[in-house]
Enzyme design. Structure first.
Site, PDB file in Angstrom:
ATOM      1  CG  HIS A 219       8.354  63.788  40.370  1.00 55.30           C
ATOM      2  ND1 HIS A 219       8.469  64.816  39.459  1.00 55.30           N
ATOM      3  CD2 HIS A 219       7.293  63.031  39.958  1.00 55.30           C
ATOM      4  CE1 HIS A 219       7.520  64.710  38.539  1.00 55.30           C
ATOM      5  NE2 HIS A 219       6.794  63.638  38.816  1.00 55.30           N
TER       6      HIS A 219
ATOM      7  CB  CYS B 137       8.034  62.016  36.116  1.00 51.45           C
ATOM      8  SG  CYS B 137       6.358  61.353  36.304  1.00 51.45           S
TER       9      CYS B 137
ATOM     10  CD  GLU C 272      11.495  66.473  40.747  1.00 57.78           C
ATOM     11  OE1 GLU C 272      10.452  66.693  40.094  1.00 57.78           O
ATOM     12  OE2 GLU C 272      12.181  65.445  40.598  1.00 57.78           O
TER      13      GLU C 272
END
Length: 559
Positions: free
Chosen positions: A517, A384, A519
């Protein structure tokens, strides 16, 4: 549907979220359709505007909800995307009840906590379960018993036993049993008082789970059972383990899954816990290790980067390695001018990760970290804001002096990161943000396309939480200088080329940035592709730097 309600007592931050997720993992391992709901008694509508130093990271769901970090634990442990409405707050409940009152839905009734507020809480719990198509809904009530703001939620879950029946509801209460090393004693009195407070609001727990430094002796569990009026076999210890992925194994070994099966009249099933056993094995006795530097500004609060840390762990498991993290304070980097300072921070690391974030603090330090990784061929992953940092640093390196984001320098002559025109008219905090799942069109022949398993190009979905974008006016210029745009948002806002979603450097071992993102979608059983590639590159760097002969083996989980 059957419901399991998890409450907590004595102190906060005991690990109700991990306990809830671990119980869900045990039921999922038995083949049941499970979902989880987090109740947060604060008056905020969501977690989007909360300080990371107080509440940890803001986890974003596929639908774009900004939620408590425990929702991330649920998704990782249960391997599911929780539906919209899985994070219930006091603000949401009261706002909806007031809306209905203003709309005349209650006619001439006096609107009260009971039944109107409690009915709305129960409705939201049921809807979350229905949206997930769940057989079992696990509901975690945030805070501790005795908190004044939790009372309406405790009353609602008390009523649900009468609504749904005892065979379809289960109460699990998590408390603290401290150990006093001076007297070599486990102290059960806090647990006794906590359960007494819970029973005072009409709820008698079916299971008591205690947090402690080590597993409780049988005589202590029998004492807790006697004083809390639960069966002796229904007291479990959530004791300290090296990693949270060992918690499901520890609880299953004590028989928690079987007790839940019996109480809810479920068919006894032998669970498949292979994922957790393999994760625990690699984390405890890794064939190899790697060290990653995270250059951020919330380094004193690791929970601010919880999903990121978990994604690194997942990628390590996929590569058969333990991932060690070295925290590098970006604000300190920004204030250090000696080139030797960068070497001091990064010389003993095998990769640099710059995470997402907002605000100007530490920005120049993050830019220096990206510059160091690019110059020294150290593997780099930008998430990001970390991708935007990479673009700013590259722009400066090709002669665009004072290149920056308009977020940090509105007077920069080269705003390579900027708000898009359609965002400028939006009012309201958060209204200009891109949230939730968005498509990313990958360019064939790039590192990212290969990592995602679409070497010729294709579209994948990733989570987003950001406001600023790479300025389309500079895309051709940075591409001409060698920066590869490896992913775009297809056709967004009528733009033929779309907004930049990912970048990489072709002449670098691994220099990748993503606007998303990834993750947030990483799981132990399905690790994030960019993170797997990053750790693989870091392992290769470590082997080259230390002249290790062992080959880098990647497990099947990474494919």
């Amino acid at each position: 549907m059957k419901y399991i309600f998890v409450t907590g007592g004595v102190v906060s931050s005991l690990g109700k979220g991990v306990a809830t997720a671990s119980l869900g993992a045990l039921l999922r391992a038995r083949g049941y359709k499970v979902t989880a709901v987090k109740i947060d008694p604060y008056i905020n509508i969501d977690a989007g505007t909360m300080r990371p130093y107080e509440h940890g990271e803001v986890f974003v769901t596929a639908s774009g909800a900004e939620t408590d970090l425990d929702i991330g634990n649920y998704e990782r442990f249960l391997d599911l995307d929780v539906p919209e409405g899985s994070n219930i707050t006091t603000g949401q409940v009261y706002l909806e009840v007031i809306r209905k009152e203003r709309a005349g839905d209650y006619l001439s009734q006096t609107v009260q906590v009971i039944p109107h507020i409690t009915d709305e809480i129960k409705r939201r719990i049921r809807v979350a379960g229905e949206k997930a198509g769940a057989e079992i809904v696990i509901v975690e009530v945030g805070g501790t018993v005795g908190d004044i703001e939790s009372l309406p939620f405790l009353e609602a879950i008390r009523q649900l036993r009468f609504d749904e029946g005892e065979e379809n509801t289960l109460y699990l209460h998590l408390t603290l049993v401290p150990y006093l090393p001076t007297s070599h004693e486990f102290k059960t009195k806090p647990t006794q008082h906590s359960v007494a407070s819970l029973r005072a609001v009409g709820i008698s727990p079916d299971i008591v789970m205690v947090r402690s430094a080590k597993r409780l002796p049988d005589d202590i569990t029998r004492k807790i059972a006697m004083f809390t009026s639960v069966r002796p076999g229904n007291v479990f210890t959530s004791y300290d383990v090296p990693h949270v992925y060992e918690v499901p194994l520890a609880l299953e070994e004590q028989g928690l899954g079987k007790v839940v099966e019996a109480h809810l009249a479920l068919e006894p099933i032998l669970p498949n816990l292979g994922v957790w056993q393999e994760a625990a094995r690699i984390i405890k006795t890794p064939p190899r290790e790697v060290t990653i530097a995270i250059a951020g500004k919330y380094t004193a609060m690791p929970d601010a980067y919880l999903s990121l840390l978990e994604a690194l762990t997942h990628a390590g498991i996929a590569n058969g390695a333990r991932v060690n993290v070295k925290w590098v304070n970006a604000e300190e980097l920004a204030n250090e001018s000696d080139p030797g300072d960068l070497e001091r921070h990064f010389a003993d690391t095998d990769g640099v990760l710059v995470p997402g974030g907002f605000g100007i603090r530490g920005i120049e330090g993050k830019i220096r970290a990206a510059s160091y990784a690019r110059d020294t061929k150290l593997p780099y992953l930008g998430i990001c804001l970390g991708m935007q940092i990479a673009v700013i640093e590259f722009a400066r390196s090709i002669g665009l002096e004072r290149a920056n984001s308009s977020e940090f320098d509105p007077y920069s002559p080269h705003k390579v990161i900027d708000l898009m025109p359609e965002q400028l008219e939006v009012a309201g905090l958060g209204g200009t943000m891109r949230l939730g799942d968005w498509p990313m069109q990958l360019r064939g022949g790039t590192k990212l396309a290969e990592l995602y398993g679409v070497p010729s190009g294709g579209t994948v979905m990733e989570r987003h939480r950001h406001r600023y974008e790479v300025n389309p006016a500079y895309v051709e210029k940075v591409q001409a200088a060698g920066l590869v745009v490896s992913g775009v948002t297809p056709g967004m806002a009528g733009r033929g080329a779309g907004l930049v979603e990912a970048i990489e450097l072709p002449d670098h071992p691994f220099f990748v940035g993503l606007q998303s993102h990834p993750e947030f979608k990483s799981r132990p059983m399905r690790p994030s592709a960019p993170f797997v590639g990053f750790i693989r590159a870091a392992l290769a760097h470590r082997r080259e730097e230390r002249q290790l002969d062992a080959p880098i083996a990647v497990s099947a989980a990474s494919s």
